[in-house]
Design an enzyme around this catalytic site. Structure first.
Site, PDB file in Angstrom:
ATOM      1  N   ASN A 456      17.267  -3.367  56.319  1.00 44.35           N
ATOM      2  CA  ASN A 456      17.138  -3.450  54.854  1.00 44.35           C
ATOM      3  C   ASN A 456      15.703  -3.150  54.453  1.00 44.35           C
ATOM      4  O   ASN A 456      15.439  -2.368  53.535  1.00 44.35           O
ATOM      5  CB  ASN A 456      17.519  -4.838  54.347  1.00 44.35           C
ATOM      6  CG  ASN A 456      18.914  -5.236  54.761  1.00 44.35           C
ATOM      7  OD1 ASN A 456      19.685  -4.388  55.185  1.00 44.35           O
ATOM      8  ND2 ASN A 456      19.236  -6.508  54.658  1.00 44.35           N
ATOM      9  N   ASP A 457      14.782  -3.798  55.130  1.00 41.35           N
ATOM     10  CA  ASP A 457      13.379  -3.546  54.815  1.00 41.35           C
ATOM     11  C   ASP A 457      12.852  -2.308  55.531  1.00 41.35           C
ATOM     12  O   ASP A 457      12.062  -1.560  54.973  1.00 41.35           O
ATOM     13  CB  ASP A 457      12.523  -4.777  55.165  1.00 41.35           C
ATOM     14  CG  ASP A 457      12.618  -5.833  54.067  1.00 41.35           C
ATOM     15  OD1 ASP A 457      12.522  -5.457  52.883  1.00 41.35           O
ATOM     16  OD2 ASP A 457      12.799  -7.019  54.386  1.00 41.35           O
ATOM     17  N   CYS A 504      20.034  -6.940  62.359  1.00 38.38           N
ATOM     18  CA  CYS A 504      20.599  -7.885  61.402  1.00 38.38           C
ATOM     19  C   CYS A 504      20.525  -7.356  59.978  1.00 38.38           C
ATOM     20  O   CYS A 504      20.859  -8.051  59.028  1.00 38.38           O
ATOM     21  CB  CYS A 504      19.927  -9.253  61.510  1.00 38.38           C
ATOM     22  SG  CYS A 504      18.162  -9.190  61.204  1.00 38.38           S
TER      23      CYS A 504
END
Ligand code: PEP
Ligand code: MG
Length: 574
Positions: A456-457, A504
């Protein structure tokens, strides 16, 4: 028809429940009343206070199953403010002496009280100012009869239309009647989207302001797979979607039946499929969905929606609960990752223009050492009850990992002094979510026990695309070849130094990417529990050899559109 970003699968049909903008108070601010109306206005105020009191009781009751005991105390604090005699006197005084309407008197009294609290320049008082503000807003909602964002009071199948939803809105949603939601803001990995997937509610995010055309009560169909919202469907459209919904639910039942089957490829390679959770209660959900452990416990949710920092004891209980539910299955507890789109009034965080690149996560923890150590001691103590691992977020370089480990050693020494037991060999890993860490993976792998790739980041920093910004969401693409090369590099470096590497970020939860990631060598996929059966099915439908060949093929294709077509084709063929 409206397009949005597909955030959570499934098809929902229901009436539009439009969450209105907050009450516009400007019209009431200076509104005067004739003196004959004074008693009437005071009665309106008194009734609004009573209605608000009942409202808080109802919300507290409804949130019993979703909020911890300490979180529920918020409502008690609100009720105290509501009944405070000084506040009441201020409001009635303004109505009587200044001839302000009840709304105007509430606004004025709230502002005055707030400024008094804020002037004391004390953290505790700052929080009381927030309480006053919240209570004032709720009284105004009662007074003006405006639509509140109270989603617990729905009475029919509904699709929520809103600018955005806060975690507080989503926890109090009446799940029975919420058939989907579509919000203007956010991207695929915004926390609203993650919450939708966790709750298994079909959802679209980043729809933009065009969905403001939708009226309360319109019939809506939401397709969380294709990212489509249809308002006032024709009878044919409705029929089609009812059929699609039926097929989807049948398919879902089949997939759920895989619960007790292993995550194993057709040629026998085992893959670790684990869950991402934000609250201890969600650990059970991971087991129900057939997960093998927890790959990410986002502990910052213990720090949100509350009045003071969670104590060591509070946190110990939360981590112990997870450890005990999961027994010997591994559980990765990520240390506090506050900041970015998860702001907290409890920690001194300056207002920033660019919070995702600002003061967040490990950067805060290395400064707020006592707060960090409290969390570390709590995790260590809980490690005596199960198979816990510690993970540091947002590591950008070796020095940060070393500094965090140093503080961990201090926490261990403090427990040793008191003879408190903990797992001395607890593994310490890091998230790889900053490009510099991905590039330095060979160095970091020598001092970390495991990696977990936070796509995500990692995507937002590698592509320079804000993960929350709906205007550029088409650029947010984990299949960008630059991102894929970084992922490959991280996996290869981890394996070179013999450590486990998981993922994750949300990329791990999309079955379209499963074969590719498997072929790149990923050891562990961690995702919202609801996605585990979908990814398990994708793993069980492929051979490892095929996956390796696919990954090789993909890395030689330079355009992400072509990569997407190949992956879709593969998944459909399976
Ligand atoms: C990530 O960045 O991929 C991640 C899992 O962390 P978060 O979404 O909590 O920032
Ligand atoms: Mg992250």
């Amino acid at each position: 028809m409206y397009k949005g970003i597909a955030a959570s699968r499934g098809i929902g049909i229901g009436k539009a429940f439009v969450v209105k903008e907050k009450t516009d108070t400007t019209v009431y601010r200076e509104k005067k009343i004739p003196d004959t109306e004074v008693d009437n206005e005071i009665t309106r105020f008194t009734k609004a206070v009573e209605a608000t009191d009942i409202y808080y009781d109802q919300v507290a009751e409804k949130s019993k199953d979703v909020l911890s005991e300490s979180e529920q105390q918020v409502f008690q604090a609100y009720k105290l403010v509501l009944k405070d005699p000084i506040f009441k006197d201020m409001v009635t005084g303004s109505i009587r002496d200044e001839l302000l309407c009840a709304e105007g008197a509430v606004i004025k009294s709230v502002e005055l009280t707030k400024s008094m609290f804020l002037a004391l320049n004390d953290e505790y008082m700052r929080q009381r100012a927030d309480d006053i503000d919240n209570v004032g807003k709720q009284i105004l909602i009662s007074l003006t009869g405006s639509q509140s964002t109270d989603l617990s009071m729905l009475t029919e199948d509904s699709i929520i239309i809103a600018e955005d939803l806060t975690p507080a809105d989503t926890v109090s949603m009446n799940r029975k009647f919420v058939k989907g939601f579509a919000v203007e803001k956010g991207g695929e990995t915004s926390h609203t989207a993650i919450i939708a997937r966790t709750m298994e509610i079909p959802a679209l995010v980043g729809c933009g302001d065009k969905i403001r055309d939708i009226s309360h009560g319109d019939t809506l169909i939401i397709d969380g797979q294709e990212g489509i919202l249809i308002a006032k469907p024709t009878p044919d459209e409705l029929k089609n979607y009812l059929e699609k919904q039926k097929q989807y639910l049948e398919e879902l039942e089949k997939i759920k039946a895989l619960k007790n089957e292993p995550g194993r490829t057709l040629d026998g390679k085992n893959v670790h499929l684990v869950g991402n959770i934000a609250k201890p209660e969600e650990a059970k959900e991971v087991l129900e969905k057939g997960g093998d452990g927890i790959g990410l416990f986002r502990t910052e949710f213990l720090y949100l929606n509350r009045k003071e920092l969670p104590s060591e004891e509070d946190q110990f209980k939360a981590y112990k609960e997870v450890a005990e539910v999961m027994k010997d299955r591994p559980c990765i507890i990520r240390t506090l990752d506050i900041g970015g789109d998860k702001q907290s009034a409890l920690i001194n965080m300056p207002k920033e223009d660019n919070p995702f690149m600002g003061y967040r996560a490990i950067r805060i923890c290395l400064k707020e050492k006592e707060m960090f150590k409290t969390q570390l001691r709590a995790i260590l103590r809980a490690s005596a009850y199960g198979n816990l691992k510690i993970m540091f977020p947002m590591i950008s370089c070796l020095e940060e990992l070393r500094a965090a480990k140093e503080i961990l050693n201090e926490a261990k020494a403090e427990l040793d002094e008191k003879n408190i037991p903990y797992n001395r060999d607890i593994q310490v890993g890091i998230m790889i979510e900053i490009p510099s860490a991905a590039m330095a993976a060979d160095i970091l792998a020598q001092e970390a026990d495991f990696f977990s790739i936070g796509t995500n980041d990692l995507c937002q920093y590698t592509l320079a695309v804000d993960r929350m910004n709906e205007n550029i969401s088409s650029l947010y693409n984990p299949l960008n070849i630059g991102v894929l090369r970084l992922i490959k590099r991280v996996i290869d470096c981890a394996h070179e130094f013999g450590i486990m590497v998981g993922m994750c970020g949300e990329m791990a939860s999309n079955p379209e990417y499963t074969s590719l990631l498997l072929g790149l060598g990923l050891d562990e996929f961690s995702m919202v529990p609801a996605s585990i059966p979908h990814v398990k099915q994708a793993v069980r439908n492929t051979t490892y050899d095929d996956a390796v060949n696919l990954a090789e093929e993909i890395l030689s294709v330079n355009e992400s559109d072509k990569i997407k077509t190949i992956l879709r084709g593969k998944l459909n063929a399976h």
